[in-house]
Design a protein around this motif. Structure first.
Motif: not given
Length: 244
Positions: A180, A183, A203, A205, A210, A228, A230-231
């Protein structure tokens, strides 16, 4: 089950819009038209023709069946899948393995869940080749999971001397297992190619869009992607030529 066209250079396939067939012994989700699932807007993304998310019941499997002129890549996520083919190959693939088969002039094979006490789950991917009627071939490799930790590990390329397995197409596949907040950037390998991003878990992006578990997004006319997490997430990137 229509794709959402974000703009002329991007197509979004949410997980719940995929085709679905549950045969009891096989539970399969189809990103692109396959078997009895047909959507004229979801035939392929460039040379990427099939992306199936398959679960095979214990002790069950696909009986011997033929293929020709297709590059077929299998990526297991759990369990053990036994492969037999007309070239005499007998092999078992499991999580961490990548299998490739160039069907070429023609090959027949079977795939069975080796275990009678648990399912096997795998992704079956077909890529349209850039050469027809090649000599059929089979190969598989085992990845080191640490090599995809917070980076993009190449698992498929057009070059037999590169990392991963190779196929008859100017295509590159990468796997990343991202913590998480991590990037990463992906630079396309060849002008004119597109990239299909598929979220295996978690998840992410991608270029400000998303995406969630089992979502897919195809991107054309881009030089690079920004991804990136997100989790905690696992993502598969499939760079392929955009066929005319």
């Amino acid at each position: 089950m229509k794709a959402e066209i974000m703009n002329k250079d991007m197509v979004l396939h949410k997980a719940n819009t995929r085709g679905h067939a549950n045969h009891g012994w096989l539970d399969s989700f189809h990103t692109f038209s396959f078997a009895n699932y047909y959507d004229p807007e979801r035939i392929h993304f460039g040379a990427l023709r099939v992306l199936n998310d398959d679960t095979v019941a214990p002790g069950m499997g696909f009986g011997t069946h033929p293929h020709d002129n297709m590059e077929i890549i299998s990526i297991p996520t759990s369990g053990d899948l036994e492969h037999k083919d007309s070239m005499g190959t007998v092999s078992v693939i499991k999580q961490g393995d990548i299998q490739v088969m160039s069907a070429g002039t023609g090959i027949a094979h079977s795939e069975y869940n080796k275990n009678r006490d648990k399912p096997v789950k795998f992704f079956q991917i077909w890529v349209i080749p850039n050469k027809k009627n090649v000599k059929p071939r089979y190969d598989q490799i085992t990845l080191n999971n640490d090599d995809k930790k917070n980076k993009l590990l190449q698992i498929v390329s057009p070059n037999p001397d590169d990392e991963g397995v190779w196929i008859h197409q100017d295509a590159w596949f990468h796997l990343g297992s991202l913590d998480k907040g991590k990037e990463v950037n992906y630079e396309l390998k060849k002008d004119g190619n597109g990239v299909y991003a598929f979220v295996i878990e978690g998840d992410v992006t991608v270029n400000d869009q998303k995406l969630n578990r089992r979502d897919g997004m195809g991107i054309r006319n881009a030089d690079s992607l920004n991804i990136k997490a997100d989790s905690n997430a696992e993502i598969l990137l499939l760079e392929v030529p955009m066929l005319n």
